[in-house]
Design a protein around this motif. Structure first.
Motif, mmCIF file in Angstrom:
data_model
loop_
_atom_site.group_PDB
_atom_site.id
_atom_site.type_symbol
_atom_site.label_atom_id
_atom_site.label_comp_id
_atom_site.label_asym_id
_atom_site.label_seq_id
_atom_site.Cartn_x
_atom_site.Cartn_y
_atom_site.Cartn_z
ATOM 1 N N GLU A 78 -25.138 -12.150 26.886
ATOM 2 C CA GLU A 78 -24.340 -12.805 25.848
ATOM 3 C C GLU A 78 -24.703 -14.302 25.766
ATOM 4 O OE1 GLU A 78 -22.743 -11.665 23.468
ATOM 5 O OE2 GLU A 78 -21.774 -13.490 22.737
ATOM 6 N N LEU A 79 -24.953 -14.915 26.924
ATOM 7 C CA LEU A 79 -25.346 -16.329 26.920
ATOM 8 C C LEU A 79 -26.682 -16.491 26.181
ATOM 9 C CD1 LEU A 79 -24.667 -19.202 27.956
ATOM 10 C CD2 LEU A 79 -26.108 -18.712 29.930
ATOM 11 N N ASN A 80 -27.632 -15.592 26.480
ATOM 12 C CA ASN A 80 -28.925 -15.626 25.776
ATOM 13 C C ASN A 80 -28.719 -15.525 24.280
ATOM 14 O OD1 ASN A 80 -30.690 -15.919 27.863
ATOM 15 N ND2 ASN A 80 -30.991 -13.741 28.180
ATOM 16 N N ARG A 81 -27.829 -14.600 23.902
ATOM 17 C CA ARG A 81 -27.603 -14.395 22.469
ATOM 18 C C ARG A 81 -27.028 -15.671 21.841
ATOM 19 N NH1 ARG A 81 -24.444 -13.035 18.741
ATOM 20 N NH2 ARG A 81 -22.571 -13.236 19.971
ATOM 21 N N GLN A 82 -26.059 -16.279 22.535
ATOM 22 C CA GLN A 82 -25.415 -17.469 21.969
ATOM 23 C C GLN A 82 -26.321 -18.691 21.976
ATOM 24 O OE1 GLN A 82 -21.428 -18.327 23.157
ATOM 25 N NE2 GLN A 82 -20.802 -16.191 23.093
ATOM 26 N N GLN A 83 -27.254 -18.710 22.933
ATOM 27 C CA GLN A 83 -28.133 -19.884 23.015
ATOM 28 C C GLN A 83 -29.399 -19.700 22.192
ATOM 29 O OE1 GLN A 83 -28.889 -20.194 27.205
ATOM 30 N NE2 GLN A 83 -27.463 -21.880 27.423
ATOM 31 N N ARG A 84 -29.457 -18.576 21.480
ATOM 32 C CA ARG A 84 -30.689 -18.275 20.750
ATOM 33 C C ARG A 84 -31.165 -19.494 19.986
ATOM 34 N NH1 ARG A 84 -33.648 -14.639 19.445
ATOM 35 N NH2 ARG A 84 -32.456 -12.945 20.312
ATOM 36 N N ARG A 85 -32.400 -19.868 20.269
ATOM 37 C CA ARG A 85 -32.941 -21.011 19.543
ATOM 38 C C ARG A 85 -33.390 -20.564 18.171
ATOM 39 N NH1 ARG A 85 -34.601 -21.150 25.254
ATOM 40 N NH2 ARG A 85 -34.474 -23.288 25.952
ATOM 41 N N GLN A 86 -33.765 -19.300 18.047
ATOM 42 C CA GLN A 86 -34.159 -18.773 16.749
ATOM 43 C C GLN A 86 -32.894 -18.194 16.129
ATOM 44 O OE1 GLN A 86 -37.050 -19.562 16.196
ATOM 45 N NE2 GLN A 86 -37.786 -19.846 18.276
ATOM 46 N N PRO A 87 -32.551 -18.608 14.896
ATOM 47 C CA PRO A 87 -31.301 -18.153 14.332
ATOM 48 C C PRO A 87 -31.232 -16.632 14.196
ATOM 49 C CG PRO A 87 -32.614 -19.360 12.713
ATOM 50 C CD PRO A 87 -33.303 -19.494 14.027
#
Ligand code: PXP
Length: 390
Positions: A143-152
């Protein structure tokens, strides 16, 4: 103030306390602990060794220690206060180097580990507890990866080679990969990929020329670095090319390109493509050496080979291959490359890869075409698209 961070480290700072604060608050939100208070202390190895000896009887530094509140004040613990997490930046830095990730990324993982301990999980209690703890950690990490996604939004490029494979089986003109490309675009593909092989076993020159005219999104020409195909690419001018190793007898691309072993040759290809305004991607295994070589050769993108992850059968092997891809994607991103991934991805194993914040685009062919036989191409594309998130 839900998160308090204190640093007692000496020497040059390896982490931004502001960035760590933002990350810690995000992690607390994901764990549904926003109303609780957490204290984080960053130390060097000598202080960590002292704490490890005092509280665990181990006379050596460790990466993270978690102290639940009721360990700190056993009499009247405030239920809102979770406790303290102590992290050694020295150990985290060494571990980061070994994993080819940044120190901040490693501290982020250690923070999650410590927090899950404070939530009552303990991997040292039993095998089952270790499993439950890892599952909880992985949930937060994803979930953190998803929220921090640099690519929208992750993009889906579809490889239509296998439509041509069926056509070539009878040597006629049906089904047409060009029509397939149009359907894929209408169903949500953000790019079309074809591999023009030297042996022309599926995609033909005519396909590439027609696709150049018809593709509205982005045409990515996958190719070996042979002179004949380079000339075709320069004439056709796709939006990008992906260099892959090519062997005549292989069923499909078998491994990543050895960029490190042929930097001079590949730099020459990049220079020629650059002159024609065509960005170059290199299809590589998740390997630091190949990432560094791709940067050196002037690539704009790398496509990380997900084949070994896709072929893995045991959970341990899948996790190991996934970690390699995640680290390589981070490393390539931090090195300034745009990062794609692909090979062997299907409806079961793609979601996890799509959760990686640094990956811009996935290149998928066989699984979508295989499903299309049963549910239709449009439906198969839509189903894959919906797995990748909004
Ligand atoms: N990326 C590259 C570089 C490939 O060679 C291929 C196979 O043509 C793919 C992605 C797509 O792989 P798959 O057909 O297994 O989805």
């Amino acid at each position: 103030m839900p998160v308090l961070i204190r640093s007692e480290t000496t020497g040059p700072s390896r982490v931004s306390l502001e960035a760590l604060h933002v990350t810690a608050e995000t992690i607390m939100r994901i764990a549904a602990l926003s109303n609780n208070e957490l204290s984080i202390l960053l130390v060097n190895d000598p202080q960590m060794q002292e704490l490890n000896l005092k509280f665990r009887g181990k006379d050596q530094p460790t990466n993270v220690l978690a102290f639940p509140m009721d360990d700190i004040t056993p009499d009247s613990p405030d239920p809102g206060i979770l406790g303290d997490i102590v992290i050694s930046v020295d150990t985290a830095g060494r571990e980061a180097a070994g994993r080819s990730i940044t120190c901040h990324q490693r501290i982020q993982r250690l923070l999650i580990h410590g927090l899950v301990h404070l939530m009552g999980y303990d991997h040292e209690r039993s095998e089952e507890d270790a499993f439950l703890m890892e599952r909880e950690e992985n949930k937060i990490i994803l979930e953190l990866n998803r929220q921090q996604r640099r690519q929208p939004m992750i993009q889906l490029a579809i490889n239509v080679d296998h439509v041509a494979t069926i056509r070539q089986a009878r040597g006629g003109n049906e089904p047409d990969p060009v029509t397939a490309a149009g359907i894929c675009e209408l169903a949500g593909a953000s790019g079309i990929v074809v591999h023009l092989r030297e042996d022309r076993r599926h995609i033909q020159d005519r396909d590439v020329h027609l696709l150049r005219q018809l593709v509205k999104t982005k045409l990515n020409l996958e190719m070996g670095a042979s002179e004949e195909i380079i000339r075709i690419a320069l004439a056709v001018k796709p939006e990008m090319i992906t260099l892959v190793p090519e062997k005549r007898k292989e069923l499909t691309t078998e491994g990543g390109l050895d960029v490190a072993g042929q930097i001079k040759k590949l730099s020459g290809v990049v220079a020629r493509m650059e002159e024609a305004g065509i960005p170059v991607s290199m299809f590589i295994d998740p390997d630091s050496r190949q990432i560094a070589a791709a940067v050196k050769a002037g690539a704009a993108f790398v496509e990380i080979h997900t084949g070994r992850y896709s072929d893995a059968t045991s959970e341990e092997e899948i996790n190991r291959e996934f970690d390699l891809i995640a680290s390589a994607a981070e490393e390539a991103y931090e090195a300034g490359l745009k990062v794609n991934a692909g090979h062997g991805l299907n409806y079961l194993n793609t979601k996890r890869i799509a959760g990686l914040a640094t990956i811009e685009e996935l290149s998928i062919g066989h699984a979508i075409m295989a499903r299309a036989i049963f549910v239709g191409l449009e439906q198969a594309v839509r189903e894959m698209r919906s797995l990748l998130g909004p």
